[in-house]
Scaffold this active site. Sequence first.
Site, PDB file in Angstrom:
ATOM      1  N   SER A 121     -10.769  12.376 -11.657  1.00 34.96           N
ATOM      2  CA  SER A 121     -10.166  11.223 -10.990  1.00 34.96           C
ATOM      3  C   SER A 121     -10.417   9.955 -11.789  1.00 34.96           C
ATOM      4  O   SER A 121     -11.275   9.919 -12.681  1.00 34.96           O
ATOM      5  CB  SER A 121     -10.780  11.060  -9.604  1.00 34.96           C
ATOM      6  OG  SER A 121     -10.391   9.834  -9.027  1.00 34.96           O
ATOM      7  N   GLY A 143      -4.115   3.052  -7.976  1.00 31.99           N
ATOM      8  CA  GLY A 143      -3.310   2.896  -9.191  1.00 31.99           C
ATOM      9  C   GLY A 143      -3.511   3.950 -10.258  1.00 31.99           C
ATOM     10  O   GLY A 143      -3.319   3.662 -11.448  1.00 31.99           O
ATOM     11  N   THR A 156      -2.319   5.668  -3.621  1.00 28.10           N
ATOM     12  CA  THR A 156      -3.705   5.531  -3.185  1.00 28.10           C
ATOM     13  C   THR A 156      -3.954   4.232  -2.401  1.00 28.10           C
ATOM     14  O   THR A 156      -3.119   3.331  -2.396  1.00 28.10           O
ATOM     15  CB  THR A 156      -4.660   5.603  -4.406  1.00 28.10           C
ATOM     16  OG1 THR A 156      -4.315   6.737  -5.163  1.00 28.10           O
ATOM     17  CG2 THR A 156      -6.102   5.667  -4.042  1.00 28.10           C
ATOM     18  N   GLU A 183      -2.856  11.201  -3.898  1.00 28.49           N
ATOM     19  CA  GLU A 183      -2.366  11.161  -5.287  1.00 28.49           C
ATOM     20  C   GLU A 183      -1.057  10.392  -5.370  1.00 28.49           C
ATOM     21  O   GLU A 183      -1.051   9.201  -5.248  1.00 28.49           O
ATOM     22  CB  GLU A 183      -2.331  12.579  -5.874  1.00 28.49           C
ATOM     23  CG  GLU A 183      -1.642  12.846  -7.194  1.00 28.49           C
ATOM     24  CD  GLU A 183      -1.663  11.810  -8.306  1.00 28.49           C
ATOM     25  OE1 GLU A 183      -2.610  11.038  -8.449  1.00 28.49           O
ATOM     26  OE2 GLU A 183      -0.680  11.795  -9.064  1.00 28.49           O
ATOM     27  N   ARG A 218     -13.652  14.604  -3.255  1.00 27.96           N
ATOM     28  CA  ARG A 218     -12.483  14.965  -4.049  1.00 27.96           C
ATOM     29  C   ARG A 218     -11.941  16.332  -3.621  1.00 27.96           C
ATOM     30  O   ARG A 218     -12.712  17.229  -3.256  1.00 27.96           O
ATOM     31  CB  ARG A 218     -12.931  15.041  -5.521  1.00 27.96           C
ATOM     32  CG  ARG A 218     -11.817  15.319  -6.525  1.00 27.96           C
ATOM     33  CD  ARG A 218     -10.854  14.184  -6.615  1.00 27.96           C
ATOM     34  NE  ARG A 218     -10.068  14.204  -7.854  1.00 27.96           N
ATOM     35  CZ  ARG A 218      -9.028  13.414  -8.072  1.00 27.96           C
ATOM     36  NH1 ARG A 218      -8.646  12.541  -7.155  1.00 27.96           N
ATOM     37  NH2 ARG A 218      -8.372  13.456  -9.209  1.00 27.96           N
ATOM     38  N   ASP A 227      -3.693  16.017 -11.251  1.00 26.54           N
ATOM     39  CA  ASP A 227      -4.653  15.266 -12.078  1.00 26.54           C
ATOM     40  C   ASP A 227      -5.372  16.166 -13.080  1.00 26.54           C
ATOM     41  O   ASP A 227      -6.048  15.667 -13.980  1.00 26.54           O
ATOM     42  CB  ASP A 227      -5.688  14.547 -11.201  1.00 26.54           C
ATOM     43  CG  ASP A 227      -5.172  13.208 -10.693  1.00 26.54           C
ATOM     44  OD1 ASP A 227      -4.037  12.833 -11.032  1.00 26.54           O
ATOM     45  OD2 ASP A 227      -5.904  12.537  -9.953  1.00 26.54           O
TER      46      ASP A 227
HETATM   47  N1  GLU Z   1      -5.051  10.793  -8.338  1.00 27.80           N
HETATM   48  C1  GLU Z   1      -5.531   9.543  -8.777  1.00 27.80           C
HETATM   49  C2  GLU Z   1      -6.979   9.607  -9.171  1.00 27.80           C
HETATM   50  O1  GLU Z   1      -7.743  10.283  -8.630  1.00 27.80           O
HETATM   51  C3  GLU Z   1      -5.389   8.513  -7.737  1.00 27.80           C
HETATM   52  C4  GLU Z   1      -3.968   8.352  -7.420  1.00 27.80           C
HETATM   53  C5  GLU Z   1      -3.482   7.001  -7.686  1.00 27.80           C
HETATM   54  O2  GLU Z   1      -4.175   6.027  -7.460  1.00 27.80           O
HETATM   55  O3  GLU Z   1      -2.349   6.920  -8.094  1.00 27.80           O
HETATM   56  O4  GLU Z   1      -7.408   8.982 -10.029  1.00 27.80           O
END
Ligand code: GLU
Length: 612
Positions: free
Chosen positions: A479, A500, A416, A436, A112, A458
């Site tokens: 996340s 997602g 993602t 992201e 991460r 996030d």
């Molecule tokens: N930033 C998101 C996460 O870590 C993932 C980004 C996404 O899938 O839209 O959960």
Amino acid sequence: MTHVRRQLAAVTAALALTATSGAMASPAFADPRETDKTATATGYGGAVSTVDPEASAAAIEVLRKGGNAADAAVAAAATLGVTEPYSAGIGGGGYFVFYDAKTQQVGTIDGRETAPVGMPNDAFIDPATKKPYNFTPELVTSGVSVGVPGTPATWERALERWGTLDLGQALKPAIKVANRGFVVDETFRQQTLDNKLRFDAFTSTRDLFLPGGDAPAVGSVFKNHDLAATYRQIAKEGTDAFYGGPIAEEIVKTVQTPPKTATTGLPVPVGFMTTQDLANYKVLDQDPTEVKYRGYEVYGMAPSSSGGTTVGESLNILENYDLKGMTPVDALHHYIEASSLAFADRGAYVGDPAFVNVPTTTLLDDVFAKERSCEIDPTAAAPKPVAPGNVKEYDGACPAAVAPLAKDSDTENISTTNLTVADKWGNVVEYTLTIEQTGGSGIVVPGRGFLLNNELTDFSTVYDPKDPNRIEPNKRPRSSMSPTIILKDQKPFLALGSPGGSTIITTVLQTILNRVDLGMTVSEALAAPRTSPRNGATVSSEPAFIEAHGPALEQLGHDLVPAGDAFTSAAEIGAATAIEFNPDGSLTAAAEPERRGGGSAMVVKPTKKLGR
Ligand code: GLU
């Protein structure tokens, strides 16, 4: 949305004309005929599922040449950095989960992004107005939201721990695709158009992704020589070439003084990253989360992701019910309620465990789940949002009712990418990686061919010292990524994951329920219409789900609304990939038949006898 498949065969001639660098001996690329999109493939000798045929072909090539699942996963991920540059790449981070067939153990790498050490906890407050920045456009398109990337270090660590290739070898297929180009499909063009305003705001991004001022045309060949050169440098020098030296200096310069075009009206707050932050970045070897569900062992990603605890807690709650014996609508009602309860606990308790005390063991405790299940009324939806449980005192008995919480907003977006790989020795990789937002921060590092993430969005945007996901220097934002490997008697049964944002958790959960409880095959489980209960007043759902189940669920008090947000044009949830390990020893790779233009499932050998 209609999708145009990548017409690889049609451009084979054009691609053949592209000279590739002779500096590195690249492995032969898979037969282009194999890069047609297939949503389900069953066979032997290894398998892969990704959202993209180029990436799946890269993995198959590595497997055929004797590489293992970790090698193939890195090759596929690097290729996704070329063909899915708005979803993932070396400017971002992710979580890598590995099942080792020899030891029958699951291990994980937390790659991460981290907040820069100099990031103050009021970083999301506009110094000019003393008010929080707007999420869009200020935070989303900014230097301030760029986290220190973890992806190059993840690849290096995964190969070191589990692979047989070095990073240079694993990057070869991706370098080849970056140089010879890939064929633009409608999804790629649409994602570019969705980001046009942001991409136009930076000279570097405009030059790369808006050649001639427009998104690349469907059917044209898109090359990224800058990225090929960056990969080549990392291949030669290792990740030190990324976390130090000129590339690190250029990343820092880009974050601190984004290369804005003269004409953009976007505010673009600047960031705090320094070369020291890059030099100090470390991936973490982590134990997975584990829950037992109906005789299976479900392994997921521990915090800093909330994926493992939230999927795991939901499953533990649902294990108190006989979903198989219910009507589909009653089973879905229980899924919505269980997921909402687990999301309440996610919000209250999950953050980076290096900074906050995350009660991971309690969140995955069957007794805690039993107590949480008291909140489910089998005949009516609870008013949302439901309150979190008491992690300090619980005994499985039903507590007194608590008042619902104030409504919260969910700003997580859909982007993602995810991939699943298995090899002939029985090793398995489930890997979710991201920058992201679709398009990340919107900022390409000039001359380097990759976008920087905006992962720090996030973090909770308003600082609250009680919030486990508050901004802190050097911290990982919470996340939702949920790469999951499910074993039966310590042998692989199913591996799956999805992109997602926070809908990742529900996509993985719903797919497990579809497969384990509702009698679907893995391909049906992936393709089935989705709903994403995340403890909001409304339940974001795909139109086909609303059509199939809306009226009955609304009778129970659920308010289903069509999925989609301000950033994307598709009303889809997720873009999952999976591999199922069949009792006869064959593997079934499953990809999306429709979402995000359809994914690509491949196997090394379609039959037991044929092949290499
Ligand atoms: N930033 C998101 C996460 O870590 C993932 C980004 C996404 O899938 O839209 O959960």
